[in-house]
Write a protein that holds these residues in place. Sequence first.
Motif, PDB file in Angstrom:
ATOM      1  N   VAL A 163       0.876  -1.167   0.000  1.00 56.95           N
ATOM      2  CA  VAL A 163       0.000   0.000   0.000  1.00 56.95           C
ATOM      3  C   VAL A 163       0.913   1.217   0.000  1.00 56.95           C
ATOM      4  N   ARG A 164       0.711   2.118  -0.953  1.00 60.21           N
ATOM      5  CA  ARG A 164       1.562   3.298  -1.074  1.00 60.21           C
ATOM      6  C   ARG A 164       0.753   4.573  -0.845  1.00 60.21           C
ATOM      7  N   VAL A 165       1.382   5.532  -0.166  1.00 61.45           N
ATOM      8  CA  VAL A 165       0.793   6.854   0.002  1.00 61.45           C
ATOM      9  C   VAL A 165       1.591   7.793  -0.899  1.00 61.45           C
ATOM     10  N   TRP A 166       0.903   8.439  -1.836  1.00 61.56           N
ATOM     11  CA  TRP A 166       1.525   9.322  -2.817  1.00 61.56           C
ATOM     12  C   TRP A 166       1.186  10.771  -2.522  1.00 61.56           C
ATOM     13  N   ASP A 167       2.150  11.635  -2.713  1.00 62.82           N
ATOM     14  CA  ASP A 167       1.893  13.072  -2.751  1.00 62.82           C
ATOM     15  C   ASP A 167       1.717  13.400  -4.229  1.00 62.82           C
ATOM     16  N   VAL A 168       0.482  13.623  -4.663  1.00 59.50           N
ATOM     17  CA  VAL A 168       0.234  13.835  -6.097  1.00 59.50           C
ATOM     18  C   VAL A 168       0.716  15.191  -6.578  1.00 59.50           C
ATOM     19  N   ASP A 169       0.934  16.134  -5.659  1.00 61.64           N
ATOM     20  CA  ASP A 169       1.480  17.434  -6.066  1.00 61.64           C
ATOM     21  C   ASP A 169       2.976  17.335  -6.345  1.00 61.64           C
ATOM     22  N   GLN A 170       3.650  16.376  -5.702  1.00 56.96           N
ATOM     23  CA  GLN A 170       5.091  16.176  -5.896  1.00 56.96           C
ATOM     24  C   GLN A 170       5.403  14.944  -6.754  1.00 56.96           C
ATOM     25  N   ASP A 171       4.376  14.138  -7.081  1.00 55.57           N
ATOM     26  CA  ASP A 171       4.543  12.900  -7.860  1.00 55.57           C
ATOM     27  C   ASP A 171       5.532  11.936  -7.211  1.00 55.57           C
ATOM     28  N   GLU A 172       5.404  11.752  -5.882  1.00 49.66           N
ATOM     29  CA  GLU A 172       6.331  10.848  -5.212  1.00 49.66           C
ATOM     30  C   GLU A 172       5.644  10.068  -4.098  1.00 49.66           C
ATOM     31  N   VAL A 173       6.211   8.886  -3.810  1.00 56.47           N
ATOM     32  CA  VAL A 173       5.737   8.062  -2.707  1.00 56.47           C
ATOM     33  C   VAL A 173       6.268   8.662  -1.415  1.00 56.47           C
ATOM     34  N   VAL A 174       5.372   8.892  -0.441  1.00 53.85           N
ATOM     35  CA  VAL A 174       5.792   9.445   0.844  1.00 53.85           C
ATOM     36  C   VAL A 174       5.735   8.406   1.958  1.00 53.85           C
ATOM     37  N   ALA A 175       5.065   7.269   1.705  1.00 51.02           N
ATOM     38  CA  ALA A 175       5.019   6.183   2.697  1.00 51.02           C
ATOM     39  C   ALA A 175       4.609   4.894   1.998  1.00 51.02           C
ATOM     40  N   GLU A 176       5.081   3.765   2.566  1.00 51.46           N
ATOM     41  CA  GLU A 176       4.696   2.446   2.075  1.00 51.46           C
ATOM     42  C   GLU A 176       4.326   1.564   3.249  1.00 51.46           C
ATOM     43  N   VAL A 177       3.287   0.749   3.079  1.00 48.47           N
ATOM     44  CA  VAL A 177       2.880  -0.226   4.085  1.00 48.47           C
ATOM     45  C   VAL A 177       3.138  -1.593   3.467  1.00 48.47           C
ATOM     46  N   THR A 178       4.058  -2.357   4.071  1.00 39.74           N
ATOM     47  CA  THR A 178       4.439  -3.664   3.530  1.00 39.74           C
ATOM     48  C   THR A 178       4.447  -4.714   4.643  1.00 39.74           C
ATOM     49  N   GLY A 179       4.607  -5.960   4.233  1.00 36.34           N
ATOM     50  CA  GLY A 179       4.854  -7.032   5.189  1.00 36.34           C
ATOM     51  C   GLY A 179       3.653  -7.681   5.829  1.00 36.34           C
ATOM     52  N   LEU A 227      -6.414   4.563   9.747  1.00 32.73           N
ATOM     53  CA  LEU A 227      -6.348   3.111   9.594  1.00 32.73           C
ATOM     54  C   LEU A 227      -6.563   2.720   8.139  1.00 32.73           C
ATOM     55  N   VAL A 228      -5.762   1.736   7.695  1.00 32.39           N
ATOM     56  CA  VAL A 228      -5.929   1.149   6.375  1.00 32.39           C
ATOM     57  C   VAL A 228      -6.243  -0.322   6.586  1.00 32.39           C
ATOM     58  N   VAL A 229      -7.338  -0.789   5.994  1.00 36.15           N
ATOM     59  CA  VAL A 229      -7.712  -2.200   6.056  1.00 36.15           C
ATOM     60  C   VAL A 229      -7.528  -2.769   4.656  1.00 36.15           C
ATOM     61  N   GLY A 232      -7.510 -14.807   1.522  1.00 35.72           N
ATOM     62  CA  GLY A 232      -8.536 -14.759   2.556  1.00 35.72           C
ATOM     63  C   GLY A 232      -8.150 -13.989   3.800  1.00 35.72           C
ATOM     64  N   SER A 233      -7.023 -13.283   3.785  1.00 36.77           N
ATOM     65  CA  SER A 233      -6.580 -12.516   4.956  1.00 36.77           C
ATOM     66  C   SER A 233      -7.068 -11.081   4.896  1.00 36.77           C
ATOM     67  N   VAL A 234      -7.380 -10.539   6.055  1.00 32.77           N
ATOM     68  CA  VAL A 234      -7.699  -9.126   6.212  1.00 32.77           C
ATOM     69  C   VAL A 234      -6.739  -8.572   7.242  1.00 32.77           C
ATOM     70  N   LYS A 235      -6.085  -7.459   6.927  1.00 33.86           N
ATOM     71  CA  LYS A 235      -5.090  -6.842   7.826  1.00 33.86           C
ATOM     72  C   LYS A 235      -5.454  -5.388   8.068  1.00 33.86           C
ATOM     73  N   VAL A 236      -5.128  -4.902   9.258  1.00 31.26           N
ATOM     74  CA  VAL A 236      -5.363  -3.503   9.625  1.00 31.26           C
ATOM     75  C   VAL A 236      -4.009  -2.866   9.916  1.00 31.26           C
ATOM     76  N   PHE A 237      -3.741  -1.718   9.298  1.00 36.18           N
ATOM     77  CA  PHE A 237      -2.498  -0.984   9.472  1.00 36.18           C
ATOM     78  C   PHE A 237      -2.824   0.434   9.943  1.00 36.18           C
ATOM     79  N   ARG A 238      -1.959   0.981  10.740  1.00 35.07           N
ATOM     80  CA  ARG A 238      -2.077   2.388  11.158  1.00 35.07           C
ATOM     81  C   ARG A 238      -1.086   3.201  10.335  1.00 35.07           C
ATOM     82  N   ILE A 239      -1.584   4.294   9.740  1.00 39.50           N
ATOM     83  CA  ILE A 239      -0.709   5.220   9.017  1.00 39.50           C
ATOM     84  C   ILE A 239      -0.789   6.585   9.663  1.00 39.50           C
ATOM     85  N   SER A 240       0.251   7.373   9.475  1.00 42.35           N
ATOM     86  CA  SER A 240       0.216   8.725  10.048  1.00 42.35           C
ATOM     87  C   SER A 240       0.611   9.749   9.001  1.00 42.35           C
TER      88      SER A 240
END
Length: 143
Positions: free
Chosen positions: A96-112, A127-129, A135-143
């Motif tokens: 899961v990637r968080v992009w800054d579309v004004d800068q065209d760059e990845v600012v965070a990645e959720v992996t693993g 929260l990102v679900v 069949g897995s569901v995962k919950v991640f916290r992003i800031s």
Amino acid sequence: SSGINAEYGGAGKVIGTLREKVPGAKGNMDDSVEHIAFHPTRPLVAASFVKDRVCVWDTALQRLRTTLAHPDGVVKTQWAGDSEHHLVTCCLDGVVRVWDVDQDEVVAEVTGGHSSQLLDMRISENLVVTSDDGGSVKVFRIS
């Protein structure tokens, strides 16, 4: 040509065209659009493609604003809460990637979290679900 449809009274009307040129696109299911997300306050639309990218269009200017390259297909896009410029993407590579579309760059990645391909994603505040084809569901916290 394809267009954006505005629905009123049960009828649709083409009010503009937002199209990326895709070689051989007619009947090309190998490059389908998987998801579309309108920005909640800005005139932007993000479309995720099964062929490794997200395109962001400016609906006011009716032009492609940017293309965000990914290593694999993108199945979901969602604008991040109250952020004016962050777009979150859910990619088949399991990231899961968080992009800054004004800068065209990845600012965070959720992996693993997943061992199978990601198929869906939802965001609620910080929260990102995610879910995968195993069949897995995962919950991640992003800031």
